[in-house]
Scaffold this motif. Structure first.
Motif, PDB file in Angstrom:
ATOM      1  N   VAL A   9       1.121 -13.654  -7.110  1.00  0.00           N
ATOM      2  CA  VAL A   9      -0.194 -13.298  -7.627  1.00  0.00           C
ATOM      3  C   VAL A   9      -0.092 -12.998  -9.114  1.00  0.00           C
ATOM      4  O   VAL A   9       0.790 -12.239  -9.532  1.00  0.00           O
ATOM      5  CB  VAL A   9      -0.780 -12.075  -6.882  1.00  0.00           C
ATOM      6  CG1 VAL A   9      -1.952 -11.474  -7.675  1.00  0.00           C
ATOM      7  CG2 VAL A   9      -1.261 -12.464  -5.500  1.00  0.00           C
ATOM      8  N   LEU A  11      -1.984 -11.096 -11.863  1.00  0.00           N
ATOM      9  CA  LEU A  11      -3.010 -10.055 -11.958  1.00  0.00           C
ATOM     10  C   LEU A  11      -3.281  -9.749 -13.425  1.00  0.00           C
ATOM     11  O   LEU A  11      -2.358  -9.462 -14.187  1.00  0.00           O
ATOM     12  CB  LEU A  11      -2.541  -8.792 -11.234  1.00  0.00           C
ATOM     13  CG  LEU A  11      -3.509  -7.603 -11.199  1.00  0.00           C
ATOM     14  CD1 LEU A  11      -4.813  -7.977 -10.510  1.00  0.00           C
ATOM     15  CD2 LEU A  11      -2.851  -6.408 -10.512  1.00  0.00           C
ATOM     16  N   CYS A  50       0.342 -19.867  -5.688  1.00  0.00           N
ATOM     17  CA  CYS A  50      -0.093 -19.019  -6.805  1.00  0.00           C
ATOM     18  C   CYS A  50      -1.555 -18.635  -6.623  1.00  0.00           C
ATOM     19  O   CYS A  50      -2.407 -19.479  -6.330  1.00  0.00           O
ATOM     20  CB  CYS A  50       0.105 -19.746  -8.139  1.00  0.00           C
ATOM     21  SG  CYS A  50      -0.258 -18.725  -9.589  1.00  0.00           S
ATOM     22  N   LEU A  66      -5.031  -8.054  -2.484  1.00  0.00           N
ATOM     23  CA  LEU A  66      -3.570  -7.910  -2.416  1.00  0.00           C
ATOM     24  C   LEU A  66      -3.128  -7.718  -0.973  1.00  0.00           C
ATOM     25  O   LEU A  66      -2.095  -8.264  -0.551  1.00  0.00           O
ATOM     26  CB  LEU A  66      -3.114  -6.730  -3.279  1.00  0.00           C
ATOM     27  CG  LEU A  66      -3.168  -6.938  -4.798  1.00  0.00           C
ATOM     28  CD1 LEU A  66      -2.828  -5.646  -5.522  1.00  0.00           C
ATOM     29  CD2 LEU A  66      -2.218  -8.053  -5.241  1.00  0.00           C
ATOM     30  N   PRO A  71       1.321 -10.766  -1.305  1.00  0.00           N
ATOM     31  CA  PRO A  71       2.214 -11.518  -2.189  1.00  0.00           C
ATOM     32  C   PRO A  71       3.646 -11.009  -2.134  1.00  0.00           C
ATOM     33  O   PRO A  71       3.904  -9.829  -1.832  1.00  0.00           O
ATOM     34  CB  PRO A  71       1.608 -11.269  -3.577  1.00  0.00           C
ATOM     35  CG  PRO A  71       0.952  -9.936  -3.455  1.00  0.00           C
ATOM     36  CD  PRO A  71       0.402  -9.894  -2.052  1.00  0.00           C
ATOM     37  N   VAL A  74       4.045  -9.849  -7.858  1.00  0.00           N
ATOM     38  CA  VAL A  74       2.884  -9.900  -8.734  1.00  0.00           C
ATOM     39  C   VAL A  74       3.353 -10.054 -10.173  1.00  0.00           C
ATOM     40  O   VAL A  74       4.237  -9.309 -10.631  1.00  0.00           O
ATOM     41  CB  VAL A  74       2.026  -8.616  -8.613  1.00  0.00           C
ATOM     42  CG1 VAL A  74       0.979  -8.542  -9.723  1.00  0.00           C
ATOM     43  CG2 VAL A  74       1.341  -8.569  -7.255  1.00  0.00           C
ATOM     44  N   ASN A  76       2.342  -9.115 -13.472  1.00  0.00           N
ATOM     45  CA  ASN A  76       1.389  -8.131 -13.993  1.00  0.00           C
ATOM     46  C   ASN A  76       1.078  -8.411 -15.457  1.00  0.00           C
ATOM     47  O   ASN A  76       1.902  -8.176 -16.341  1.00  0.00           O
ATOM     48  CB  ASN A  76       1.961  -6.723 -13.836  1.00  0.00           C
ATOM     49  CG  ASN A  76       1.024  -5.663 -14.376  1.00  0.00           C
ATOM     50  OD1 ASN A  76      -0.184  -5.880 -14.491  1.00  0.00           O
ATOM     51  ND2 ASN A  76       1.572  -4.510 -14.713  1.00  0.00           N
ATOM     52  N   LEU A  95       0.793  -0.820  -7.706  1.00  0.00           N
ATOM     53  CA  LEU A  95       1.667  -1.790  -7.042  1.00  0.00           C
ATOM     54  C   LEU A  95       2.858  -1.095  -6.388  1.00  0.00           C
ATOM     55  O   LEU A  95       3.323  -1.516  -5.318  1.00  0.00           O
ATOM     56  CB  LEU A  95       2.132  -2.847  -8.052  1.00  0.00           C
ATOM     57  CG  LEU A  95       1.020  -3.727  -8.619  1.00  0.00           C
ATOM     58  CD1 LEU A  95       1.553  -4.597  -9.758  1.00  0.00           C
ATOM     59  CD2 LEU A  95       0.400  -4.589  -7.533  1.00  0.00           C
ATOM     60  N   ILE A 100       4.681  -3.490  -3.564  1.00  0.00           N
ATOM     61  CA  ILE A 100       4.711  -4.894  -3.961  1.00  0.00           C
ATOM     62  C   ILE A 100       5.550  -5.017  -5.234  1.00  0.00           C
ATOM     63  O   ILE A 100       5.256  -4.366  -6.241  1.00  0.00           O
ATOM     64  CB  ILE A 100       3.288  -5.423  -4.238  1.00  0.00           C
ATOM     65  CG1 ILE A 100       2.414  -5.292  -2.985  1.00  0.00           C
ATOM     66  CG2 ILE A 100       3.342  -6.882  -4.691  1.00  0.00           C
ATOM     67  CD1 ILE A 100       0.955  -5.672  -3.231  1.00  0.00           C
ATOM     68  N   TYR A 102       6.824  -6.377  -8.798  1.00  0.00           N
ATOM     69  CA  TYR A 102       6.027  -6.905  -9.905  1.00  0.00           C
ATOM     70  C   TYR A 102       6.884  -7.092 -11.143  1.00  0.00           C
ATOM     71  O   TYR A 102       7.968  -6.506 -11.266  1.00  0.00           O
ATOM     72  CB  TYR A 102       4.852  -5.961 -10.218  1.00  0.00           C
ATOM     73  CG  TYR A 102       5.254  -4.531 -10.490  1.00  0.00           C
ATOM     74  CD1 TYR A 102       5.595  -4.101 -11.772  1.00  0.00           C
ATOM     75  CD2 TYR A 102       5.299  -3.605  -9.454  1.00  0.00           C
ATOM     76  CE1 TYR A 102       5.969  -2.789 -12.016  1.00  0.00           C
ATOM     77  CE2 TYR A 102       5.670  -2.292  -9.685  1.00  0.00           C
ATOM     78  CZ  TYR A 102       5.999  -1.880 -10.974  1.00  0.00           C
ATOM     79  OH  TYR A 102       6.379  -0.570 -11.203  1.00  0.00           O
TER      80      TYR A 102
END
Length: 229
Positions: A9, A11, A50, A66, A71, A74, A76, A95, A100, A102
């Motif tokens: 992802v 973001l 993606c 999310l 995912p 991420v 970020n 996050l 998650i 990142y």
């Protein structure tokens, strides 16, 4: 996990208005769109899934998606929340709460980077040289322990927001003008430090399995600027 099953992802914050500063500051936020396109192209070229999510004027929809997407990582690219760069650290904190992984720095690091005075104190405590400085909330004449020229900038802004060709001052009149500008337009104290002329080098750092290594050095090229700037 198979490569084609990896979910990534991207973001980012979609900024439509500013809480403070000048309207031209939104141009810096708008440049993120080009970065998103480049990152998305790279991720898809590797065969990964993606998804692109934007944070607008509330965070609940981001949390919802999310959880739906689940995912593996991420990317970020959020540099502010609701138009306020001082809230940037809340995104990696969120996050972390959602467990998650990142890209980029953790909340404490980002929070420190948005307090330029505190970072300078940390650098000095570790023996790194940094220009002498004062933090001022109102003009009070030329600081006795600082030598001209000086550069005046907001203490809590991201990147170069609040910094223009007028930020470098050569006398008390210019210093007073810029301190008043920072406190009025950006609503925060001004960091006043001795100006260092010369090249501007950026060195990113990345951690691999507990080892911190430097990324390739980049330099900001001012060759096309007018000679008097």
């Amino acid at each position: 996990m198979e490569k084609d099953k990896l979910k990534v992802v991207i973001l980012y914050n979609l900024l439509e208005r500013l809480q403070k500063g000048e309207e031209k500051d939104i141009l810096a936020e708008g440049a993120i769109i080009e970065e998103i396109e480049a990152v998305e192209t790279s991720i898809r070229s590797l065969g990964y899934q993606c998804f692109v999510l934007s944070l607008n004027d509330e965070v609940l929809s981001v949390i919802h998606w999310l959880r739906e997407i689940r995912p593996d990582v991420v990317v970020n690219l959020c540099e502010s929340v609701y138009g306020n760069s001082s809230m940037e650290m809340n995104i990696p904190a969120l996050l972390d709460l959602l467990n998650i992984p990142y890209t980029g720095s953790p909340p404490l690091t980002i929070g420190l980077c948005l307090n330029k005075g505190r970072v300078k104190d940390i650098l000095l405590s570790e023996g790194f040289r940094t220009p002498r400085h004062q933090i001022l909330t109102q003009p009070s004449g030329l600081p006795r322990n600082l030598s001209l020229p000086l550069i005046v900038k907001p203490i809590h802004e991201d990147g170069s927001l609040g910094i223009t060709r007028d930020s470098v001052v050569f006398d008390e009149k210019g210093l007073t003008r810029q301190i008043e500008y920072v406190t009025k337009v950006y609503g925060q104290p001004a960091l006043v430090e001795e100006f260092i002329d010369g090249r501007e080098i950026n060195v990113g750092m990345i951690e691999f399995n507990g080892r911190v290594e430097p990324l390739p050095i980049s330099e900001i090229d001012y060759a096309g600027f007018p000679a008097d700037i």
